[in-house]
Design a protein around this motif. Structure first.
Motif, PDB file in Angstrom:
ATOM      1  N   SER A   1      -0.870   0.999  -1.019  1.00 42.05           N
ATOM      2  CA  SER A   1      -1.493   1.968  -0.619  1.00 42.05           C
ATOM      3  C   SER A   1      -1.783   3.440  -0.845  1.00 42.05           C
ATOM      4  O   SER A   1      -0.866   3.452  -1.249  1.00 42.05           O
ATOM      5  CB  SER A   1      -1.412   2.153   1.700  1.00 42.05           C
ATOM      6  N   ASP A   2      -2.801   4.212   0.371  1.00 36.89           N
ATOM      7  CA  ASP A   2      -2.023   5.978  -0.953  1.00 36.89           C
ATOM      8  C   ASP A   2      -0.934   6.130  -0.433  1.00 36.89           C
ATOM      9  O   ASP A   2      -0.383   6.785  -1.283  1.00 36.89           O
ATOM     10  CB  ASP A   2      -3.639   6.653   0.191  1.00 36.89           C
TER      11      ASP A   2
ATOM     12  N   THR B   1      -4.229  -2.163  -9.207  1.00 38.38           N
ATOM     13  CA  THR B   1      -4.830  -0.415  -8.392  1.00 38.38           C
ATOM     14  C   THR B   1      -3.854   1.069  -8.839  1.00 38.38           C
ATOM     15  O   THR B   1      -3.880   1.584  -9.239  1.00 38.38           O
ATOM     16  CB  THR B   1      -4.366  -0.422  -6.816  1.00 38.38           C
TER      17      THR B   1
ATOM     18  N   ARG C   1       1.876  -3.550   0.432  1.00 33.56           N
ATOM     19  CA  ARG C   1       0.312  -3.496  -0.287  1.00 33.56           C
ATOM     20  C   ARG C   1       0.434  -1.410  -1.001  1.00 33.56           C
ATOM     21  O   ARG C   1       1.241  -0.729  -0.618  1.00 33.56           O
ATOM     22  CB  ARG C   1      -0.829  -3.489   0.872  1.00 33.56           C
TER      23      ARG C   1
ATOM     24  N   ASN D   1      -4.396   3.782 -11.412  1.00 32.47           N
ATOM     25  CA  ASN D   1      -3.731   5.096 -10.970  1.00 32.47           C
ATOM     26  C   ASN D   1      -3.620   6.190 -11.918  1.00 32.47           C
ATOM     27  O   ASN D   1      -2.766   5.992 -12.900  1.00 32.47           O
ATOM     28  CB  ASN D   1      -2.706   5.146 -10.329  1.00 32.47           C
TER      29      ASN D   1
ATOM     30  N   ASP E   1      -4.488  -7.603  -7.541  1.00 33.02           N
ATOM     31  CA  ASP E   1      -5.785  -6.452  -6.890  1.00 33.02           C
ATOM     32  C   ASP E   1      -5.104  -5.083  -6.597  1.00 33.02           C
ATOM     33  O   ASP E   1      -4.505  -4.131  -7.268  1.00 33.02           O
ATOM     34  CB  ASP E   1      -6.220  -6.639  -5.425  1.00 33.02           C
ATOM     35  N   ASP E   2      -3.413  -5.640  -6.185  1.00 32.78           N
ATOM     36  CA  ASP E   2      -2.040  -4.436  -6.067  1.00 32.78           C
ATOM     37  C   ASP E   2      -2.357  -3.700  -7.501  1.00 32.78           C
ATOM     38  O   ASP E   2      -1.059  -2.964  -7.840  1.00 32.78           O
ATOM     39  CB  ASP E   2      -1.384  -4.676  -5.186  1.00 32.78           C
TER      40      ASP E   2
END
Ligand SMILES: [Zn+2]
Length: 164
Positions: free
Chosen positions: A65-66, A135, A63, A139, A131-132
């Motif tokens: 993720s942050d 994302t 994922r 960014n 989705d990823d």
């Protein structure tokens, strides 16, 4: 012999034949790969990568993720990569639970509330890849010129299929 002893023995053999001590840190193929920690995936073998070729960032689900984004920014900005492959996979464990289920299980087992932690599970494999990828593209610290592509790896066949 313990599992760790086996690893150290394997490393002895690896180091004995090691001839890649002069590689530089920036990945030669300017690639970063974000994929799941699933033990069935060997990104190097599946994608024909050698030491020095690519960054491989792994977590549960692959994922964005942050912390994965943190690594990707460092990869792009400081180490010269210019392409990201997001690789999720069939039969992923992240398809098998919800945040509520895992939180409930942790509460029952440990008597402590994990709070509203998002473990980033998903119910639709292709959508999780889309989705990823979105994302990462969105960014502000990943430049527009970076190519971001998304794939699903089939653990039954070893084949990757492009999703986006
Ligand atoms: Zn997985």
């Amino acid at each position: 012999m313990s599992a760790v002893d086996d690893l150290l023995e394997a490393n002895d053999r690896y180091a004995a034949g090691f001839a890649k001590g002069d590689l530089s840190a920036p990945p030669r193929r300017k690639l970063a790969i974000l994929t799941c920690m699933d033990a069935r995936i060997d990104p190097a073998r599946a994608l024909g990568l050698e030491e020095g070729d690519a960054h491989v960032i792994r977590n549960a689900g692959g994922r964005a993720s942050d912390d994965a984004i943190r690594s990707l920014i460092i990869s792009e900005e400081l180490l010269g990569t210019n392409a990201v492959l997001v690789v999720h996979h069939t039969d992923c464990g992240m398809l098998t639970f919800s945040n509520e289920q895992l939180a409930g299980r942790l509460r029952d087992r440990f008597g402590a509330d994990p709070g509203d932690v998002d473990f980033l599970p998903f119910s639709n494999l292709d959508q999780s890849v889309r989705d990823d990828v979105a994302t990462i593209r969105a960014n502000p610290f990943i430049p527009d010129g970076v190519e971001v592509r998304g794939f699903v790896y089939d653990v039954a066949t070893g084949r990757v299929r492009e999703v986006v």
